[in-house]
Write a protein that holds these residues in place. Structure first.
Motif, PDB file in Angstrom:
ATOM      1  N   GLY A   1       0.833  -1.280  -0.082  1.00 63.27           N
ATOM      2  CA  GLY A   1       0.015   0.089   0.126  1.00 63.27           C
ATOM      3  C   GLY A   1       0.705   1.252   0.065  1.00 63.27           C
ATOM      4  N   SER A   2       2.039   1.177  -0.020  1.00 64.97           N
ATOM      5  CA  SER A   2       3.023   2.347  -0.083  1.00 64.97           C
ATOM      6  C   SER A   2       2.966   2.801  -1.597  1.00 64.97           C
ATOM      7  CB  SER A   2       4.235   2.216   0.326  1.00 64.97           C
ATOM      8  OG  SER A   2       5.000   0.922  -0.382  1.00 64.97           O
ATOM      9  N   PRO A   3       3.029   4.154  -1.824  1.00 64.29           N
ATOM     10  CA  PRO A   3       3.172   4.900  -3.144  1.00 64.29           C
ATOM     11  C   PRO A   3       4.272   4.497  -3.536  1.00 64.29           C
ATOM     12  CG  PRO A   3       3.178   6.586  -1.548  1.00 64.29           C
ATOM     13  CD  PRO A   3       2.887   5.382  -0.625  1.00 64.29           C
ATOM     14  N   ILE A   4       4.358   4.336  -4.903  1.00 64.27           N
ATOM     15  CA  ILE A   4       5.570   4.283  -6.032  1.00 64.27           C
ATOM     16  C   ILE A   4       5.778   5.644  -6.174  1.00 64.27           C
ATOM     17  CG2 ILE A   4       6.709   3.156  -7.876  1.00 64.27           C
ATOM     18  CD1 ILE A   4       4.463   0.859  -7.433  1.00 64.27           C
ATOM     19  N   GLU A   5       7.247   6.077  -6.010  1.00 66.23           N
ATOM     20  CA  GLU A   5       7.574   7.431  -6.762  1.00 66.23           C
ATOM     21  C   GLU A   5       8.259   7.173  -7.959  1.00 66.23           C
ATOM     22  OE1 GLU A   5      10.713  10.800  -5.974  1.00 66.23           O
ATOM     23  OE2 GLU A   5      10.602   9.641  -4.191  1.00 66.23           O
TER      24      GLU A   5
END
Length: 121
Positions: free
Chosen positions: A48-52
């Motif tokens: 669930g962590s955003p991908i930069e």
């Protein structure tokens, strides 16, 4: 391939353009990249962590290849510097042929004078 910081990349790109003025070409490609492997991206999605995502810029003259990665914070400054370099070194392009305005206005009928509003006395 060498991954450089944005400022040294722009300096190297300038020198590539200067070397190729007499003969040769420089190819520049831009691509969206996260600089992570596919497995790492899948783990980040499931966690669930955003991908930069970053912009991967590569340049080559056929012999030497350089690249850089530009983040969202530096994007505006990099694009302005990159555009300045491109404008300065695109001297081999042909000028666009434009139609003469004098010839275009000379073909108009003189009926345009009769369409003017008459003066009131």
């Amino acid at each position: 391939m060498v991954l450089l910081q944005p400022d040294p990349f722009l300096n190297e790109l300038t020198s590539m353009f200067e070397k190729s003025t007499e003969k040769g070409s420089v190819w520049v490609t831009l691509k969206r990249s996260s600089l992570k492997s596919k497995a790492q991206r899948n783990k980040m999605k499931t966690a669930g962590s955003p991908i930069e995502y970053r912009c991967l810029v590569r340049a080559t003259d056929g012999k030497k290849t350089i690249s850089t990665s530009v983040g969202t914070k530096d994007h505006q400054r990099f694009q302005a510097s990159y555009a300045t370099i491109l404008k300065a070194h695109m001297t081999a392009l042909k000028k666009r042929e434009r139609k003469d305005k004098k010839k275009a206005t000379g073909t108009v009928n003189k009926e345009g004078d009769s369409k003017k509003k008459p003066k009131k006395a």
